[in-house]
Every structure is written in C-alpha cells, then in structure tokens.
Design an enzyme around this catalytic site. Structure first.
Site, PDB file in Angstrom:
ATOM      1  CG  LEU A   1     -89.183 -37.843  16.135  1.00  0.00           C
ATOM      2  CD1 LEU A   1     -89.189 -36.963  17.376  1.00  0.00           C
ATOM      3  CD2 LEU A   1     -87.860 -38.607  16.042  1.00  0.00           C
TER       4      LEU A   1
ATOM      5  CG  HIS B   1     -68.260 -34.790   8.297  1.00  0.00           C
ATOM      6  ND1 HIS B   1     -68.582 -33.934   9.326  1.00  0.00           N
ATOM      7  CD2 HIS B   1     -67.411 -34.097   7.483  1.00  0.00           C
ATOM      8  CE1 HIS B   1     -67.951 -32.774   9.145  1.00  0.00           C
ATOM      9  NE2 HIS B   1     -67.240 -32.858   8.037  1.00  0.00           N
TER      10      HIS B   1
ATOM     11  CG  ASN C   1     -69.248 -34.582  12.869  1.00  0.00           C
ATOM     12  OD1 ASN C   1     -69.621 -34.861  14.004  1.00  0.00           O
ATOM     13  ND2 ASN C   1     -70.074 -34.495  11.844  1.00  0.00           N
TER      14      ASN C   1
ATOM     15  CD  GLU D   1     -84.242 -23.817  30.657  1.00  0.00           C
ATOM     16  OE1 GLU D   1     -83.077 -23.733  31.065  1.00  0.00           O
ATOM     17  OE2 GLU D   1     -85.125 -22.976  30.947  1.00  0.00           O
TER      18      GLU D   1
ATOM     19  CG  ASP E   1     -69.441 -28.078  16.421  1.00  0.00           C
ATOM     20  OD1 ASP E   1     -68.939 -28.417  15.325  1.00  0.00           O
ATOM     21  OD2 ASP E   1     -69.055 -27.079  17.054  1.00  0.00           O
TER      22      ASP E   1
HETATM   23  C1  IPE Z   1     -72.606 -25.454  13.519  1.00  0.00           C
HETATM   24  O1  IPE Z   1     -71.338 -25.980  13.549  1.00  0.00           O
HETATM   25  C2  IPE Z   1     -73.308 -25.900  12.272  1.00  0.00           C
HETATM   26  C3  IPE Z   1     -73.708 -27.304  12.252  1.00  0.00           C
HETATM   27  C4  IPE Z   1     -73.615 -28.135  13.225  1.00  0.00           C
HETATM   28  C5  IPE Z   1     -74.257 -27.741  11.003  1.00  0.00           C
HETATM   29  P1  IPE Z   1     -70.084 -25.168  12.965  1.00  0.00           P
HETATM   30  O2  IPE Z   1     -68.884 -25.990  13.231  1.00  0.00           O
HETATM   31  O3  IPE Z   1     -70.340 -24.778  11.573  1.00  0.00           O
HETATM   32  O4  IPE Z   1     -70.115 -23.855  13.866  1.00  0.00           O
HETATM   33  P2  IPE Z   1     -68.943 -22.892  14.303  1.00  0.00           P
HETATM   34  O5  IPE Z   1     -68.189 -22.519  13.062  1.00  0.00           O
HETATM   35  O6  IPE Z   1     -68.095 -23.657  15.258  1.00  0.00           O
HETATM   36  O7  IPE Z   1     -69.631 -21.745  14.963  1.00  0.00           O
HETATM   37  C1  IPE Z   2     -70.104 -30.645  12.716  1.00  0.00           C
HETATM   38  O1  IPE Z   2     -68.763 -30.974  12.882  1.00  0.00           O
HETATM   39  C2  IPE Z   2     -70.627 -31.001  11.345  1.00  0.00           C
HETATM   40  C3  IPE Z   2     -70.896 -29.843  10.475  1.00  0.00           C
HETATM   41  C4  IPE Z   2     -70.780 -28.600  10.830  1.00  0.00           C
HETATM   42  C5  IPE Z   2     -71.330 -30.139   9.143  1.00  0.00           C
HETATM   43  P1  IPE Z   2     -67.594 -30.031  12.408  1.00  0.00           P
HETATM   44  O2  IPE Z   2     -67.208 -30.417  11.019  1.00  0.00           O
HETATM   45  O3  IPE Z   2     -67.954 -28.614  12.582  1.00  0.00           O
HETATM   46  O4  IPE Z   2     -66.440 -30.441  13.417  1.00  0.00           O
HETATM   47  P2  IPE Z   2     -65.412 -29.501  14.159  1.00  0.00           P
HETATM   48  O5  IPE Z   2     -66.194 -28.432  14.819  1.00  0.00           O
HETATM   49  O6  IPE Z   2     -64.504 -28.961  13.113  1.00  0.00           O
HETATM   50  O7  IPE Z   2     -64.716 -30.395  15.123  1.00  0.00           O
HETATM   51 MG    MG Z   3     -67.715 -27.287  14.103  1.00  0.00          MG
END
Ligand code: IPE
Ligand code: IPE
Ligand code: MG
Length: 266
Positions: A154, A60, A45, A230, A43
């Site tokens: 893996l 991304h 990006n 964990e 999370d």
């Molecule tokens: C969780 O991230 C999903 C992925 C990493 C694919 P999100 O950005 O979608 O989650 P929330 O919305 O912060 O809970």
């Molecule tokens: C995680 O990064 C990637 C996906 C959920 C696909 P985000 O796109 O959720 O990035 P934030 O959370 O908005 O920073």
């Molecule tokens: Mg996110």
C-alpha cells in the site's frame, strides 16, 4: 473463489471482531473490484470531543486509532493508494495551541507507527507544502519516507499543509519553469502535462472519496483528481470510524455505476 479473494480473506483472519458484523460486510465486498485509490477527509474530531465535554485535542488523539485501523484495512484489502487529509493550508487559521498539538501528534504517530508500516510493506508519502512545516516535522517525515521507500504494498499518502488550489498553483509554476528551461518547441499545455506536475503525479486518481462527520463539501481536497471520484459521506465522526465503516464505503462504491460522461455499461 479467486486467488485474490482467498488471499484478502486470509489477510483478515484473526482481525475480525466476532459479532461485530465485519465478517458479513467483508463477505459482501467484491475483492476483484477494490478501489485502487481511496481518499479520506478525516473530519469531526472536534465534535467527537465536544460531545464528551473533552478538549478538541482529545478528539485528534482519539482519531489516531481510526487512522491505524484504516491504514491496516486498506493494506489487507490490497488497495494501491490510501490518501488521508490530515492538515489543510486553511487549518493554520486555528488556535496556535491546536495546531501545535496536531503537529506533535503527527510526530508521535510517525515514530510509533514506522515499525508497523515496515512490517506491512507499506510505503509512506506526503502531499502538500511540506517545506513550510517545522524542520523537526520535516525530518521525521523524511525518515519515514526513506525507510519505507522500497516497500511495494500500500502507498499511504498523508495530505499535510495541503490545499487543492495551492497544488494547482504549484503545478502551473512547475509547468512554466519547465517551459522556460527548454526551448519550448515540444512543450504543450494539456491535461496530461498538468497532471504530471501535481503532487500525485503518476498515481491513479481516487476512485472513492470518503468524508466523515456528515459535511457535504470537499474542503479544497484533491480538486483536480476527484473529477470522477465516487463520493461517500457518513455521519460517523472520524474518531468513531472503524473497519466496518470502511467496508460499508467500499460496498456502496461497488454498487455505483461509473459512467465518466458516457453511457452505462450495463
Ligand atoms: C477538512 O476539514 C480538512 C481536514 C480534514 C484536514 P476541516 O474541518 O478543516 O474542513 P471545513 O472547515 O469543515 O470545511
Ligand atoms: C478533523 O477534525 C481534523 C482536522 C481538520 C485537522 P476537526 O478538527 O475539523 O473536527 P470538527 O470538524 O471541528 O468536528
Ligand atoms: Mg472539521
């Protein structure tokens, strides 16, 4: 030093950046107790890009480097399973252009990384409702799975169009289908039967779940399987996640006292 530790240390030879602290951290890892299965919620990006005044998709794209380094590190550590959360069933709520870019990046990744997966004896698999993805993606996924199917190192699992609740619904449907296709006499609903209908059937549950970007939630990821995982959360945003962060997560994991509801073994 055990044979396994020696082997793992050798796997990292020439791959540790001098002065980065990676070597010291690797030295702190007990190679006999590497988590069998690590699941990561990648999370942050979007926030990474925002900080740089770039479009979200730049985040991304930058995250792909972290995926590569994380997969390689897991393989070098002789980890059994690495599951990365790439796209949730809820992520369709995002603008169509962002979803399209994510899918394009996935295709690009599969094409580019296949050779590396093969070279490193890595098996590629997915979990989630793949049948709902664009046929061109499904094709690319099928190729990657087929070509790496006999690899014994893996298991690199990517959660795509994945939702923990959706997975439980799919599992229950499968259980019921199973019940109606037999006469039902030797059929029972128990934890083992349900687990055998999950996307992760046959795999060990995650020992460690990592979430980047500091968010303290599981966002519908592996709800059943993380019962005793964990959890380790870092403020680092996914595109900044490196080998060092992964080592830190494993070191923290190895300090935990896993009791599973029982009493401490110490
Ligand atoms: C969780 O991230 C999903 C992925 C990493 C694919 P999100 O950005 O979608 O989650 P929330 O919305 O912060 O809970
Ligand atoms: C995680 O990064 C990637 C996906 C959920 C696909 P985000 O796109 O959720 O990035 P934030 O959370 O908005 O920073
Ligand atoms: Mg996110």
């Amino acid at each position: 030093m055990s044979l396994l530790s020696r082997e793992i240390r050798a796997n990292f030879e020439g791959h540790l950046k001098p002065g980065s602290g990676e070597e010291e951290l690797l030295g702190q890892i007990d190679c006999q107790r590497i988590p069998r299965h690590v699941a990561i919620i990648m999370d942050g990006n979007g926030r990474w890009a925002q900080k740089r005044r770039l479009p979200r998709v730049a985040g991304h794209r930058a995250g792909i480097y972290s995926v590569r380094e994380t997969v390689e590190t897991a393989a070098r550590l002789r980890m059994q399973v690495l599951t990365l959360y790439a796209f949730s069933v809820e992520n369709w709520k995002r603008p169509a252009s962002e979803v399209a870019t994510l899918m394009r990046l996935l295709k690009e990744f599969l094409r580019k990384e296949l050779a590396t997966l093969l070279k490193n004896n890595i098996r590629f698999e997915t979990l989630g409702r793949i049948q709902e993805l664009d046929p061109s993606i499904q094709k690319e996924l099928a190729i990657a799975k087929a070509k790496t199917a006999t690899n014994t190192g893996l298991l690199f699992n990517v959660a795509l169009n994945y939702g923990g609740r959706a997975e439980l619904v799919d599992a229950v449907k499968q259980l019921i289908a199973c019940k109606t296709s037999t006469d039902g006499s030797d059929f029972s609903i128990n934890e083992e039967a349900l687990a055998s209908c999950l996307y992760t059937a046959g795999l060990p549950d995650p020992d460690l779940m990592v979430r980047t970007s500091g968010e303290l939630r599981v966002s519908n990821f592996l709800l059943w399987q993380i019962a005793y995982a964990e959890i380790w959360v870092t403020d680092t945003l996914w595109p900044d996640f490196r080998m060092k962060d992964f080592f830190e997560a494993i070191i923290a994991y190895q300090k935990r006292d896993r009791r599973y509801g029982g009493l401490s073994s110490q």
